[in-house]
Motif scaffolding. Structure first.
Motif, PDB file in Angstrom:
ATOM      1  N   THR A 148     -11.535 -18.119 -17.237  1.00  0.00           N
ATOM      2  CA  THR A 148     -10.312 -17.433 -16.848  1.00  0.00           C
ATOM      3  C   THR A 148     -10.676 -16.368 -15.822  1.00  0.00           C
ATOM      4  N   PHE A 149      -9.669 -15.780 -15.189  1.00  0.00           N
ATOM      5  CA  PHE A 149      -9.977 -14.798 -14.152  1.00  0.00           C
ATOM      6  C   PHE A 149      -9.838 -13.375 -14.679  1.00  0.00           C
ATOM      7  N   ASN A 150     -10.529 -12.466 -13.993  1.00  0.00           N
ATOM      8  CA  ASN A 150     -10.406 -11.047 -14.248  1.00  0.00           C
ATOM      9  C   ASN A 150      -9.675 -10.409 -13.083  1.00  0.00           C
ATOM     10  N   GLU A 151      -8.780  -9.496 -13.370  1.00  0.00           N
ATOM     11  CA  GLU A 151      -8.033  -8.816 -12.320  1.00  0.00           C
ATOM     12  C   GLU A 151      -8.836  -7.605 -11.830  1.00  0.00           C
ATOM     13  N   VAL A 152      -9.170  -7.641 -10.524  1.00  0.00           N
ATOM     14  CA  VAL A 152      -9.927  -6.543  -9.921  1.00  0.00           C
ATOM     15  C   VAL A 152      -9.011  -5.349  -9.688  1.00  0.00           C
ATOM     16  N   ALA A 153      -7.841  -5.621  -9.126  1.00  0.00           N
ATOM     17  CA  ALA A 153      -6.867  -4.552  -8.860  1.00  0.00           C
ATOM     18  C   ALA A 153      -5.527  -5.181  -8.510  1.00  0.00           C
ATOM     19  N   GLU A 154      -4.448  -4.469  -8.787  1.00  0.00           N
ATOM     20  CA  GLU A 154      -3.125  -4.928  -8.376  1.00  0.00           C
ATOM     21  C   GLU A 154      -2.988  -4.722  -6.874  1.00  0.00           C
ATOM     22  N   ILE A 155      -2.370  -5.696  -6.207  1.00  0.00           N
ATOM     23  CA  ILE A 155      -2.249  -5.644  -4.744  1.00  0.00           C
ATOM     24  C   ILE A 155      -0.928  -4.980  -4.362  1.00  0.00           C
ATOM     25  N   THR A 156      -1.030  -3.809  -3.803  1.00  0.00           N
ATOM     26  CA  THR A 156       0.111  -3.074  -3.263  1.00  0.00           C
ATOM     27  C   THR A 156      -0.038  -3.040  -1.744  1.00  0.00           C
ATOM     28  N   PRO A 157       0.989  -2.607  -1.010  1.00  0.00           N
ATOM     29  CA  PRO A 157       0.819  -2.481   0.445  1.00  0.00           C
ATOM     30  C   PRO A 157      -0.387  -1.614   0.819  1.00  0.00           C
ATOM     31  N   LYS A 158      -0.658  -0.590   0.074  1.00  0.00           N
ATOM     32  CA  LYS A 158      -1.796   0.271   0.368  1.00  0.00           C
ATOM     33  C   LYS A 158      -3.114  -0.447   0.119  1.00  0.00           C
ATOM     34  N   TYR A 159      -3.202  -1.167  -0.994  1.00  0.00           N
ATOM     35  CA  TYR A 159      -4.422  -1.919  -1.310  1.00  0.00           C
ATOM     36  C   TYR A 159      -4.654  -3.023  -0.281  1.00  0.00           C
ATOM     37  N   MET A 160      -3.551  -3.599   0.218  1.00  0.00           N
ATOM     38  CA  MET A 160      -3.636  -4.682   1.199  1.00  0.00           C
ATOM     39  C   MET A 160      -4.365  -4.245   2.465  1.00  0.00           C
ATOM     40  N   GLU A 161      -4.287  -2.961   2.806  1.00  0.00           N
ATOM     41  CA  GLU A 161      -4.908  -2.463   4.036  1.00  0.00           C
ATOM     42  C   GLU A 161      -6.402  -2.774   4.094  1.00  0.00           C
ATOM     43  N   ASP A 162      -7.070  -2.757   2.959  1.00  0.00           N
ATOM     44  CA  ASP A 162      -8.523  -2.914   2.930  1.00  0.00           C
ATOM     45  C   ASP A 162      -8.973  -4.243   2.341  1.00  0.00           C
ATOM     46  N   LEU A 163      -8.032  -5.149   2.102  1.00  0.00           N
ATOM     47  CA  LEU A 163      -8.367  -6.375   1.375  1.00  0.00           C
ATOM     48  C   LEU A 163      -9.365  -7.243   2.128  1.00  0.00           C
ATOM     49  N   ASP A 164      -9.157  -7.447   3.426  1.00  0.00           N
ATOM     50  CA  ASP A 164     -10.090  -8.283   4.184  1.00  0.00           C
ATOM     51  C   ASP A 164     -11.487  -7.665   4.242  1.00  0.00           C
ATOM     52  N   GLN A 165     -11.562  -6.342   4.232  1.00  0.00           N
ATOM     53  CA  GLN A 165     -12.866  -5.685   4.213  1.00  0.00           C
ATOM     54  C   GLN A 165     -13.567  -5.886   2.864  1.00  0.00           C
ATOM     55  N   ARG A 166     -12.810  -5.809   1.794  1.00  0.00           N
ATOM     56  CA  ARG A 166     -13.390  -6.031   0.469  1.00  0.00           C
ATOM     57  C   ARG A 166     -13.934  -7.451   0.364  1.00  0.00           C
ATOM     58  N   TRP A 167     -13.131  -8.421   0.824  1.00  0.00           N
ATOM     59  CA  TRP A 167     -13.549  -9.817   0.743  1.00  0.00           C
ATOM     60  C   TRP A 167     -14.754 -10.118   1.641  1.00  0.00           C
TER      61      TRP A 167
END
Length: 546
Positions: free
Chosen positions: A252-271
Motif C-alpha cells: 500500500t502507499f504512504n502519504e508524504v504530504a497533502e498537495i495544496t497550491p503551495k505544496y505544488m510549487e516545489d513538487l517537481d523539485q522534490r521529485w
C-alpha cells in the motif's frame, strides 16, 4: 576562345546535365525524369509479420545486424543490459523546446534539453495519443488506446486503469530490471492499477493530474467551488487521493504530504531530487534499471516556485515551468553523467500529447489542433532519443509512436521479434514496433510503416509517409466562437471520404488534396482496411470513456 564557341560549349554541358530532351513542337519532355526513392518512405514497401498478435514491421536487415553487434559488444563491456529512462512531460507542445525551433524563440529557453537532443536522434514525426492517460497506458502496454480502452483521463475518482494488463515494468522486472516510477501516474487510482501493483518496485509521485489537486481549492480558478464551503467539502470527499505518495512493490502507499497550491510549487523539485538519488543508488548495481519519470509540468495549474517565478523571458506560468523542466531534465542527465552511466542508458524524451488550448497560458505547436484532437497539433509531440556512443546525432522524420517504447525496451532487455509475443496473452495485440535498430543503426530508418490515430477509441486517421487520410475530425469551433478552443471543445464529425493532406506541403492540414491524389488514397484506404481487420480479430476495449 571566341564567344560563339563558349556559348556552344555551355549549351552542350546543360544538355548533358538534363536527363531529357524538349520537343520543340509542344515544349513537352520526350523522356520523363527517372526520379528518386527517398530512404525511409514505405508507401509501397511490404511489411513483415513477426507474430499474429504484433504490428507488421518494415524489416531492415542491415541495421538489425549492425544493432545486434553493437548491443552485444556493449553488454560484454558493461556486464548487463542497458538502462532505460523514459522522461515524459505533460501538455508540452512540439515547438515548446528549442530543438524543434521553440525554446528561446518563444520565451522559454531549454538549453540543456536542446544540447542533449542535438547529440541524439531527434524524431520530428513522433506521436502520442490525444491526451494524457491514453498515452501513458500506451507506454505501459504497447497498445493504442483502442486496444487498452483507456480513452480519456479518469477524473475525480472515476474507475478504470491498468488492472489485469501485462505491463512493460512487470516484463522488465521479470528480465532482471529494477523498475522505478516517479511523478505523474494518472492510469488508475484503484489499488490494483497503482504503479507498485503493475510492475514497479518503487513509486514516488501522485496518482492523478495537477488540476485535480488545486482547481477546487483556488478561488482565482473556481470561485464557485472554492468560496462555497459545502461544494468544496463535496469535492474533497470524492474518492480520489489528494497527496504526494510513496509506495513499494505489492504494497500500500504512504502519504508524504497533502498537495495544496503551495505544496505544488516545489513538487517537481522534490521529485527530481528523488530521481537523482535513485540514479546514484544504481551506480554500483549489477542490475539494469527502468526509470519512468513523468513530470508534473507543464499541465495547468502551474504554480512556479520562488526561484522560477518570472525566470522565463515570456514571464508566463507556462514558460516559467518550461525553464524549470529544462533544469529537471538536466538534473537527471547530470546524475547519469556523474555516475558514469550515460554510455549504458537509453534516454527517451517526449510529451504525453500536444499543447492543451483551453486554459491559457499554454504550449505551442506549428501544426493544426491541440490536445484532445487527432490533428497533428494534438498528437505530434517533441521527442528525441539519446544514448552516448550508441546513437548517431541526426534528425529523422521516420514515424515513431509512443507504443514503440514497449517493444523497443523489451528488445534491449533481450526479448525481441516473436519472443515478445510469447510474453503477453494470445488475445493481446501489440501495436508498438521495435525501433532499436533505427536508433542504434548509424544510418537507421524507422521500422514503422504507418501511424494510426484514434478519437474516443475510433480509428480516425492514418498516415503513411507524408500523406494523412482522415475519416473523423474534431472541430473546436463547431458550437462556440468565443474564448479558448481546444481538443475537448466542439464536435467530432465524419469526413466525406476524400480528406487527404500532404503533411510536407501543408502541415497545417487546411487544404485537402484527396481528389487529385486518388492513387495515394487507394493505398491509405488499404491501410485503414488492414487495421480494421486487426480490430476485427483483436476487438477494441472500452474502460474509461466520455
Amino acid at each position: 576562345m571566341n564567344k560563339l564557341f563558349m556559348m556552344k560549349t555551355v549549351a552542350s554541358a546543360i544538355t548533358l546535365a538534363i536527363p531529357f530532351m524538349v520537343n520543340a513542337a509542344n515544349g513537352q519532355p520526350t523522356e520523363a525524369y527517372k526520379g528518386y526513392d527517398t530512404p525511409g518512405q514505405y508507401m509501397v514497401t511490404k511489411t513483415t509479420t513477426l507474430a499474429d498478435n504484433m504490428m507488421p514491421v518494415i524489416y531492415n536487415a542491415g541495421q538489425e545486424k549492425e544493432t545486434a553487434q553493437k548491443l552485444a559488444e556493449l553488454e560484454k563491456k558493461t556486464g548487463k543490459k542497458p538502462n532505460i529512462l523514459v522522461f515524459i512531460m505533460d501538455d508540452v507542445g512540439w515547438m515548446d523546446v528549442g530543438f524543434n525551433g521553440g525554446g528561446v524563440a518563444v520565451g522559454n529557453p531549454t538549453p540543456d534539453i536542446d544540447r542533449v537532443a542535438e547529440q541524439g536522434l531527434i524524431l520530428t514525426s513522433a506521436y502520442s495519443q490525444p491526451s494524457s492517460s491514453p498515452t501513458r497506458a500506451s507506454i505501459m502496454t504497447g497498445q493504442y488506446s483502442a486496444h487498452h480502452g483507456i480513452l480519456v483521463p479518469p477524473m475525480y475518482g472515476q474507475k478504470g486503469g491498468l488492472q489485469g494488463f501485462t505491463t512493460l515494468p512487470q516484463l522488465l522486472h521479470d528480465q532482471g530490471y529494477v523498475t522505478q516510477a516517479i511523478g505523474k501516474w494518472h492510469i488508475g487510482e484503484n489499488k490494483e492499477s497503482q504503479p507498485q501493483n503493475v510492475g514497479f518496485d518503487d513509486f514516488r509521485g501522485f496518482l492523478s493530474v495537477s488540476d485535480m489537486y488545486t482547481e477546487w481549492r483556488d478561488a482565482s480558478v473556481n470561485p464557485e467551488i472554492a468560496l462555497s464551503p459545502s461544494r468544496q467539502e463535496y469535492i474533497k470527499n470524492l474518492p480520489f487521493n489528494k497527496s504526494d505518495i510513496h509506495a513499494t512493490r505489492s504494497g500500500t502507499f504512504n502519504e508524504v504530504a497533502e498537495i495544496t497550491p503551495k505544496y505544488m510549487e516545489d513538487l517537481d523539485q522534490r521529485w527530481s531530487q528523488y530521481g537523482a538519488d535513485f540514479i546514484r543508488t544504481m551506480q554500483k548495481s549489477d542490475k539494469p534499471f527502468f526509470l519512468y519519470y513523468g513530470t508534473r509540468g507543464c499541465h495547468f495549474d502551474n504554480y512556479p516556485n520562488a526561484y522560477y517565478a518570472g525566470r522565463s523571458p515570456a514571464k508566463t506560468s507556462f514558460s516559467d515551468c518550461m525553464v524549470e523542466m529544462n533544469d529537471v531534465f538536466n538534473r537527471l542527465y547530470k546524475s547519469l553523467e556523474e555516475t558514469n552511466q550515460l554510455d549504458n542508458t537509453l534516454i527517451v524524451f517526449t510529451s504525453d500529447n500536444g499543447p492543451e488550448a483551453e486554459v491559457a497560458p499554454y504550449g505551442r505547436t506549428p501544426f493544426r489542433g491541440s490536445k484532445g484532437s487527432t490533428w497533428e497539433g494534438g498528437v505530434r509531440v517533441p521527442t528525441f532519443v539519446y544514448w552516448k556512443g550508441m546513437i548517431q546525432p541526426r534528425k529523422s522524420d521516420g514515424l515513431f509512436d509512443i507504443t514503440d517504447i514497449f517493444p523497443t525496451s523489451l528488445a534491449l532487455a533481450g526479448k525481441s521479434g516473436a519472443e515478445l509475443a510469447k510474453l503477453v496473452p494470445k488475445s493481446t495485440f501489440i501495436d508498438g514496433v521495435n525501433q532499436a535498430s533505427w536508433f542504434v543503426g548509424n544510418t537507421g530508418q524507422s521500422n514503422r510503416r504507418a501511424e494510426h490515430y484514434f478519437l474516443n477509441g475510433q480509428l480516425s486517421a492514418v498516415r503513411v509517409d507524408e500523406f494523412k487520410y482522415h475519416t473523423l475530425i474534431q472541430q473546436p469551433y463547431a458550437f462556440t466562437s468565443k474564448g479558448y478552443q481546444g481538443g475537448f471543445t466542439g464536435s467530432i464529425s465524419k469526413t466525406a471520404g476524400s480528406m487527404i493532406f500532404n503533411l510536407y506541403t501543408n502541415p497545417q492540414e487546411d487544404e485537402s488534396v484527396g481528389i487529385r491524389h486518388i492513387p495515394v488514397g487507394i493505398i491509405l484506404q488499404e491501410e485503414i482496411k488492414n487495421y480494421n481487420n486487426i480490430l476485427n480479430k483483436y476487438p477494441p476495449s472500452v474502460q474509461i470513456h466520455l
